[in-house]
Design an enzyme around this catalytic site. Structure first.
Site, short mmCIF file in Angstrom:
data_model
loop_
_atom_site.label_atom_id
_atom_site.label_comp_id
_atom_site.label_asym_id
_atom_site.label_seq_id
_atom_site.Cartn_x
_atom_site.Cartn_y
_atom_site.Cartn_z
N ASN A 46 51.53 44.67 43.36
CA ASN A 46 52.23 45.62 42.50
C ASN A 46 51.25 46.01 41.40
O ASN A 46 50.99 45.24 40.49
CB ASN A 46 53.48 44.94 41.91
N TRP A 47 50.72 47.20 41.53
CA TRP A 47 49.69 47.64 40.58
C TRP A 47 50.28 48.00 39.21
O TRP A 47 49.54 48.22 38.26
CB TRP A 47 48.95 48.87 41.13
N LYS A 48 51.61 48.12 39.14
CA LYS A 48 52.27 48.53 37.89
C LYS A 48 51.66 49.85 37.41
O LYS A 48 51.24 50.66 38.23
CB LYS A 48 52.21 47.39 36.87
N HIS B 210 62.45 45.53 39.90
CA HIS B 210 61.48 44.70 39.18
C HIS B 210 61.98 44.42 37.77
O HIS B 210 62.62 45.28 37.15
CB HIS B 210 60.12 45.42 39.13
N GLU C 42 60.55 44.47 35.03
CA GLU C 42 60.11 45.44 34.01
C GLU C 42 61.00 46.68 34.05
O GLU C 42 61.25 47.30 33.00
CB GLU C 42 58.62 45.78 34.23
N GLU D 134 60.89 36.48 41.16
CA GLU D 134 59.92 36.60 40.08
C GLU D 134 60.55 36.12 38.78
O GLU D 134 61.26 36.88 38.11
CB GLU D 134 59.49 38.06 39.92
N GLY E 25 52.89 38.02 34.21
CA GLY E 25 51.84 38.45 33.29
C GLY E 25 51.57 37.48 32.16
O GLY E 25 50.85 37.80 31.22
N SER F 77 52.24 35.52 37.95
CA SER F 77 50.95 34.86 37.71
C SER F 77 50.41 34.15 38.95
O SER F 77 49.75 33.12 38.84
CB SER F 77 51.04 33.91 36.51
N GLY G 238 50.83 40.85 40.66
CA GLY G 238 50.57 41.89 39.66
C GLY G 238 49.09 41.94 39.33
O GLY G 238 48.29 42.51 40.07
N GLY G 239 48.72 41.32 38.21
CA GLY G 239 47.35 41.39 37.69
C GLY G 239 46.26 41.17 38.74
O GLY G 239 45.29 41.94 38.80
P1 13P Z 1 51.58 39.09 37.48
O1 13P Z 1 51.02 38.63 38.82
O2 13P Z 1 50.65 39.94 36.70
O3 13P Z 1 52.17 37.95 36.72
O4 13P Z 1 52.81 40.06 37.84
C1 13P Z 1 53.75 39.64 38.75
C2 13P Z 1 54.64 40.78 39.04
O5 13P Z 1 55.41 41.20 38.20
C3 13P Z 1 54.53 41.40 40.35
O6 13P Z 1 55.56 42.29 40.57
#
Ligand code: 13P
Length: 254
Positions: A13-15, A98, A100, A170, A176, A216, A237-238
């Site tokens: 997930n590149w956000k 998600h 977010e 999640e 994050g 994470s 994510g990251g």
């Molecule tokens: P991180 O891997 O950056 O913690 O993000 C997880 C995430 O929200 C994937 O959708």
């Protein structure tokens, strides 16, 4: 069913990261690194990068997903994108619900359900996100909350449609933050989700559904998390923005 029989899926997930030219570069770097993957590999870039990502992944083993879609086919919904628009582009997956989206954009269990149904009706594969906040975990209501999120999100989704649903657990406190859930914590909640699916659809559907962990997850902790009996993949994510790190997680899912 044995975990080995469930498709392992590692999704990035590149956000809100990468412009189209940056996305092209990232995909081109990633393609050779994951070409021998023993799992399904999905990248979910921002909407504006989808064309470039689809083009750059053509003929490769990388699938492309979006990060959200609206529940109506078209209409006066400024800033939104429909499932049929994604489908026509050639997008195969879509992340729904998600945390977010829930935290910053007013997404609720009810709108998550509507978006899930719309995406499935269009033939997209849904990566449905659930998870508790730190306050909820400390209150001891994680299992109840995640079960409830799952039940509401899947209201009206048929057992047949569950073939196109992946659930991503999640924990909000792990996203994050660098605070990964322990493998035992991840497995425990994934097992709650699977038990919830068994109640809704029966054991066969529950056993066949891929349930990811996200929060994470990185190259160093992926193997341990993915070794758990109820952790069938990861939503990253990251680390998905760094080709070598994402490829290392993909390799750990073999
Ligand atoms: P991180 O891997 O950056 O913690 O993000 C997880 C995430 O929200 C994937 O959708």
């Amino acid at each position: 069913m044995n975990k080995a029989l469930r498709p392992a899926v590692i999704a990035g997930n590149w956000k809100m990261n990468k412009t189209p030219s940056e996305a092209k570069k990232l995909v081109e770097e990633l393609v050779p690194l994951v070409k021998d993957a023993g799992c399904t590999v999905v990248i979910c870039p921002p909407f504006v990068d989808l064309s470039v990502a689809l083009e750059a992944t053509k003929g490769t083993n990388i699938k492309v997903g979006a990060q959200n879609c609206h529940y109506e086919k078209s209409g006066a919904f400024t800033g939104e994108v429909s499932a049929s628009m994604l489908k026509e582009m050639g997008v195969e997956y879509v992340i729904i619900g998600h945390s977010e989206r829930r935290t910053y954009f007013g997404e609720t269990d009810v709108t998550v359900n509507k978006r899930t149904k719309a995406a499935l009706a269009e033939g997209l594969k849904v990566i449905l996100c659930v998870g508790e906040t730190l306050e909820q975990r400390e209150q001891g209501i994680t299992a109840e909350l995640v079960a409830m999120q799952t039940i509401i999100a899947l209201n009206g989704v048929s057992a047949e449609e569950m073939k196109n649903v992946i659930i991503a657990y999640e924990p909000v406190w792990a996203i994050g933050s660098g605070k990964t859930a322990t493998s035992a914590q991840a497995n425990e909640v994934n097992a709650v989700i699977r038990a919830t699916l068994a109640k809704l659809y029966g054991e066969a559907v529950a056993d066949a559904t891929t349930i990811q962990y996200g929060g994470s997850m990185n190259a160093a902790n992926a193997a341990e998390l993915l070794s758990q009996p109820d952790v069938d993949g990861g939503l990253i994510g990251g680390a998905s923005l760094k080709p070598a790190d994402f490829a290392a997680i993909v390799a750990a899912a073999k």
